[in-house]
Design an enzyme around this catalytic site. Sequence first.
Site, PDB file in Angstrom:
ATOM      1  N   TYR A 107       0.847  -1.195   0.000  1.00 35.65           N
ATOM      2  CA  TYR A 107       0.000   0.000   0.000  1.00 35.65           C
ATOM      3  C   TYR A 107       0.890   1.257   0.000  1.00 35.65           C
ATOM      4  CZ  TYR A 107      -3.653  -3.323   1.228  1.00 35.65           C
ATOM      5  OH  TYR A 107      -4.528  -4.387   1.226  1.00 35.65           O
ATOM      6  N   ASN A 130     -12.864  -0.681  -4.820  1.00 35.64           N
ATOM      7  CA  ASN A 130     -12.552  -0.906  -6.226  1.00 35.64           C
ATOM      8  C   ASN A 130     -13.754  -1.503  -6.968  1.00 35.64           C
ATOM      9  OD1 ASN A 130     -11.472  -1.594  -8.698  1.00 35.64           O
ATOM     10  ND2 ASN A 130     -10.089  -3.153  -7.887  1.00 35.64           N
ATOM     11  N   CYS A 138      -6.410  -4.952  -7.450  1.00 38.05           N
ATOM     12  CA  CYS A 138      -6.258  -4.618  -6.032  1.00 38.05           C
ATOM     13  C   CYS A 138      -5.707  -5.810  -5.239  1.00 38.05           C
ATOM     14  CB  CYS A 138      -7.575  -4.126  -5.444  1.00 38.05           C
ATOM     15  SG  CYS A 138      -8.973  -5.221  -5.702  1.00 38.05           S
ATOM     16  N   HIS A 139      -5.899  -7.019  -5.750  1.00 39.87           N
ATOM     17  CA  HIS A 139      -5.381  -8.213  -5.078  1.00 39.87           C
ATOM     18  C   HIS A 139      -3.852  -8.250  -5.079  1.00 39.87           C
ATOM     19  CE1 HIS A 139      -5.769  -9.277  -9.329  1.00 39.87           C
ATOM     20  NE2 HIS A 139      -4.787 -10.150  -9.130  1.00 39.87           N
ATOM     21  N   GLU A 167      -2.337 -16.280 -10.832  1.00 36.59           N
ATOM     22  CA  GLU A 167      -1.343 -15.572 -11.633  1.00 36.59           C
ATOM     23  C   GLU A 167       0.034 -16.219 -11.593  1.00 36.59           C
ATOM     24  OE1 GLU A 167      -1.515 -11.491 -10.368  1.00 36.59           O
ATOM     25  OE2 GLU A 167      -3.473 -11.214 -11.286  1.00 36.59           O
TER      26      GLU A 167
END
Length: 169
Positions: A107, A130, A138-139, A167
């Site tokens: 962050y 979001n 955002c993950h 991912e």
Amino acid sequence: MEAGYALFETALGPCGIAWRSAKIARIRLPEANEEETRAHLLGNSDFPENAPLPGWVKKIIEKMTNHLEGKTQDFSLVPLEMDQLPDFRRKVYETALSIKPGKTATYGELAEMMGHPRAARAVGHALGKNPFPIVVPCHRVVAKGGKPGGFSAYGGLETKAKLLDAEKK
């Protein structure tokens, strides 16, 4: 005005997408069931039911489905309806788009990238709202020290971990 919404099946469960004027207006990750996904996707908006699914939305759905199956996709060119978002939130989402699949940023790092080095908490708050999860990743934003931080979608940190794991495939 072209507008509508669709629910579609993914490896995580039924996701939702809403569009308006050739832009994605909202995306919703799976909830406990399809009805809750639809309700949270639509909120108090008036997206028409059974609207024809435009080809460009079909392509985004296909990309999202593939991405959640571990076939990494590039979402950088997805048109997002951000015009009415507050400037700070829009800047958070635009900056988050630069975090590549398989990578994370804290962050605080995201806040620094935006030119607001003391705004880590505000960045987290914006990411919690979001409206475009998966597309605006955002993950991929984590707490200091690599800790997962928070995640406001149904399933919380477990869902965040599944998104990050998809991912890595």
